[in-house]
Structures are given as C-alpha cells and as structure tokens.
Scaffold this active site. Structure first.
Site, mmCIF file in Angstrom:
data_model
loop_
_atom_site.group_PDB
_atom_site.id
_atom_site.type_symbol
_atom_site.label_atom_id
_atom_site.label_comp_id
_atom_site.label_asym_id
_atom_site.label_seq_id
_atom_site.Cartn_x
_atom_site.Cartn_y
_atom_site.Cartn_z
ATOM 1 N N ASP A 1 36.556 -56.370 -14.394
ATOM 2 C CA ASP A 1 37.876 -56.871 -14.765
ATOM 3 C C ASP A 1 38.685 -57.147 -13.501
ATOM 4 O O ASP A 1 38.385 -56.622 -12.421
ATOM 5 C CB ASP A 1 38.611 -55.888 -15.676
ATOM 6 C CG ASP A 1 39.014 -54.604 -14.957
ATOM 7 O OD1 ASP A 1 38.125 -53.963 -14.349
ATOM 8 O OD2 ASP A 1 40.202 -54.236 -14.995
ATOM 9 N N GLU B 1 39.412 -51.211 -15.107
ATOM 10 C CA GLU B 1 39.872 -50.491 -13.919
ATOM 11 C C GLU B 1 41.274 -50.913 -13.524
ATOM 12 O O GLU B 1 42.112 -50.074 -13.176
ATOM 13 C CB GLU B 1 38.897 -50.731 -12.759
ATOM 14 C CG GLU B 1 39.099 -49.808 -11.573
ATOM 15 C CD GLU B 1 40.202 -50.256 -10.610
ATOM 16 O OE1 GLU B 1 40.706 -49.418 -9.848
ATOM 17 O OE2 GLU B 1 40.541 -51.464 -10.627
#
Length: 452
Positions: free
Chosen positions: A91, A159
C-alpha cells in the site's frame, strides 16, 4: 565471492524496472474514500503471483482484522537451515495535490537517473528488490535447487494507514511468522550508496489537551486584560514544553540522551527537512541526538478561530493535539503520564484543563550482536563497498515490537531503498535504481552467507 550475484542482478534490472512500473500503476491507497479497494486487491494479487514465480512455493492472501489482505508465503529451506522473513508493504500514501507532481504519480517515469512515482521507494521499490534478490540467488545455483535458507514473505496492505491489520494477524497466528532473522525492509540508507541499518525507533504518546476559562466569548475591548484568555493560556502551556534553545522539556523526562551510531550531518538534515535558509535548528546536541535519541514534542493541530473571519473577542476555550516521540529506553506510558502532568502543572490562572490520551506506541531497539546481523553487515559491505553504518528513525513501526513479542528468538533489522532524496510521502517521490540493485545484491549475499 559475489560476482555471480552481481551479474545476475544487473541482468535482471530491466525486468525490475518493468515490474516496478506495473506496481506503481496500482493506486493501492488503503482508503476506500479515496481510491477503489480493488486497486489494493489487484496489487496484492500481483505481489502474491510474483513471489510464487520467484520460487516461494506457497503464498496466499490472508484477510486481516482491518479488511486488508496480507500476502504471506513460505518456502522451507534445507534441513537444519535457518529461516529469514522478508517484510515489505504494497500500500502507498495518497498522492496529495497531483498538480505538485512533475509527472503523473501513478506512472513510473525516468528523470535525472531516478525513477519517479508514488510508491517507487515506499515501499514498492523494496518489493522489487526482494524479487531481484530471490531470482538472483536461484539463478546463481543449479536450476531447481532450493534457497540456502528458509524464506518467509510478508507484504502488508495497510502500513501507511496504521490500522493494525498485520499486527493483529501476527498476534493471532505467530506460527506464520517464525524465523531466525526478520528483515523489515521499509527504511533506507543514510544517503545513496551508504549502506545503513536502522536499529532504533522512537515510540509515540499522543494527547489532546482542552483549556476552558470562561462561559463564552467576550469583547476584547470591554474585558481584555484581566479576562483569562483560554487561547493565551494554551499558548503559554505549549511554550513551556520547549526551553529557550528549542529542546523538548517535559517535567520528569530525561532529554539528555546521546546517539552513538552514524552521525547525521546538519547540512544534510537541513536539506532533508527543507529548512529555509537563515532559519536555525531547534535544540542542542548533535542532530542525531535530537532526532533519534531524545524525546521530541510536536504540536499537530490547534482548535482556535482562523485569522480570516476572526472577531475582536477573547476565547473561552481552546484545544491542541500533541505528539510526543519517545526514544528507546523510555516507557511510553511513563512519558504519557509525564506529559499529562506537565500540562496540568503549567496551566496559568487556574484554567480548567482536560487531557485526553490517545494512542501510545513503544520504542524499539534492535540487537546487533547476533550471527544474522554479522552476516548482513558483511553482505552489505561487499555489495556497497563500504562498511555498514547504523542510524535510528524518528518515526514508529509498531510491527517491530509485535515481531519481537511473538517471535522472541528472531534477530530484527530494518533496511531498505528509501534514502533521503526519495521524498517519501511527498510529491515527486522517487528511487535511485542503484539502491535497488545494490540492496538486492546485499540481500542475496546475506541469504547465501546466513545459510552456509
């Protein structure tokens, strides 16, 4: 010793560039309010398939508590061989104001010897680096032979959002993450070509402080002077958290710690942080002391009237959100309690103060005296031609503490391709391809050394 690995990585660099372009094109921002969730799923699926193709035989998507998909894989090593866990995340941060980008954020673009695009460094460049290392390692041996160590792959999907999905999975299924060495590949070198391991992280203690002094706003002309201005009270309280030199001072907390690893040159810090010409740095001691070893208080936001539209009135209430970074060796709950006590003690005029604690996060210090770290240091030195240095990181990576709790026998080291010029989280993020190449060589050499 590593000429075969170097040659293999260099041959694969065009493929790495193509794969990074594919990865960057996925708008994998883990926020459905901004981008479709299908983008994250597509990125996760690509990562799964790529690691399978690179020789990790069993890789799956596991939905975590926050709804994201973690990519988790395992390839057993030869009998008796150690296991290494390779971490990364797919991500990315939102691109922000796209007009501030010189090129489209989700299109990998070559410029001035660097590759530009959101996630090019943080952290999709590290995914590509892992793939390069594994392919080079397999290609340097007999075709079809296993890796010299067991390999575990973990690619996180949230994250950047910090919603804790992977942390919860590690706590619930520690069996999936058992390893002798964990490489958390989401940091970087002190500068391009300077091999660096991050060995400490500061923790965090956040609060929101509210100050109330009067029942309502009153006219500043009629009551200004004796009227207890809540905004002025808040400003006075916040000012007490810094001394005249700009050091963070919280009653009861030690702010004199020093850093004994690699230095952080002031000129480099000024460039990295974008400090304006003529503006000094806050605090005393070395830059490394201040950014890696000591507590640091930041005012994240203040609730008060904006300049435009403000009236000639004294404010009855004001609030601020504060972020205290907690260095290794300091308990975050102790730091939180000290900050709350300090705010109450420094409120002027008997102002009514309410402090709402937010999250705390523990600091982290990696061990550097184990066989894994020694093997990594030798591999990094060979790949980069310079000895491995150590730095701290001012930010927090809660996952490191979860790994330490759930996999207590593992050595944990942080590294990656994200050197200062990458401008991670900002417009025009980029990666130097030489960092991907050299780190891939280093990781492959480390896996070979650690397995011998």
């Amino acid at each position: 010793m590593g000429a075969d690995i170097r040659d293999a990585v260099r041959r694969l660099m065009p493929t790495a560039r193509e794969e990074l372009a594919t990865l960057v094109a996925y708008r994998s921002v883990a926020d459905p309010r901004q981008f479709p969730p299908e983008e994250c799923l597509a990125a996760a699926t690509w990562v799964r398939d790529a690691f399978v193709a690179a020789g990790v035989g069993s890789v799956e998507l596991i939905e975590t508590a926050d709804g994201s998909n973690a990519v988790v894989g395992h390839q057993p090593g030869p009998p008796g061989a150690p296991t290494v866990l390779l971490y990364c995340h797919y991500d990315v941060q939102p691109p922000g104001d796209e007009t501030a980008w010189h090129t489209p954020p989700f299109e990998l673009t070559d410029r001035d010897g660097r590759w530009y695009g959101r996630g090019a460094a943080d952290c999709k460049g590290n995914i590509v680096m892992h793939l390069l290392a594994l392919r080079a390692l397999r290609g340097s041996g007999t075709p079809g032979t296993p890796f010299p160590v067991g390999i575990r792959i973990v690619a996180e999907g949230t994250e950047e959002m910090g919603t804790g999905g992977l942390e919860a999975l590690v706590a619930a299924r520690p069996d999936l993450f058992q390893a002798d060495m964990i490489l958390v590949v989401d940091t970087g070198n002190a500068e391009v070509g300077e091999p660096t391991a991050t060995v400490t992280l500061r923790g965090v203690a956040n609060v929101v402080v509210h100050v109330e002094t009067m029942a309502s706003e009153v006219h500043s002309g009629m009551f200004g002077g004796p009227a207890p201005d809540a905004l002025a009270a808040l400003v006075q309280m916040l000012a007490s958290l810094r001394d005249a030199d700009g050091n963070t001072v919280v009653d009861g907390l030690d702010a004199t710690q020093s850093w004994d690893g690699a230095a952080y040159a002031e000129a480099q810090f000024r460039t990295d942080a974008g400090v304006l010409d003529g503006v000094g740095l806050a605090g005393t001691g070395t830059v490394a002391d201040r950014v890696w070893a000591r507590p640091a208080l930041t005012i994240l936001g203040i609730d008060c009237p904006p300049v435009v539209g403000s009236a000639a009135a004294i404010q009855p209430r004001a609030s601020a959100r504060l972020n205290l970074r907690v260095p290794p060796g300091m308990d975050p709950q102790t730091a939180l309690d000290a900050l709350i006590g300090h705010l109450h003690a420094h409120a002027p005029w008997g102002s009514r103060v309410t402090v709402e604690p937010e999250q705390t996060g523990s600091p982290f210090r990696a061990g550097t005296d184990g066989p894994g770290y020694a093997a990594l240091g030798a591999a990094m030195a060979e790949a980069f031609g310079r000895p491995l240095g150590t730095v701290g990181q001012g930010g927090s990576i809660p996952l490191c503490n979860v790994f330490a709790e759930q996999v207590p026998g593992a050595e944990i080291v942080m590294l990656g391709v994200e050197e200062p010029r990458c401008l991670i989280h900002a417009p025009n993020e980029s990666v130097d391809p030489s960092e991907i190449e050299n780190l891939a060589v280093a990781e492959a050499l480390f896996l070979r050394r650690f397995g011998s």
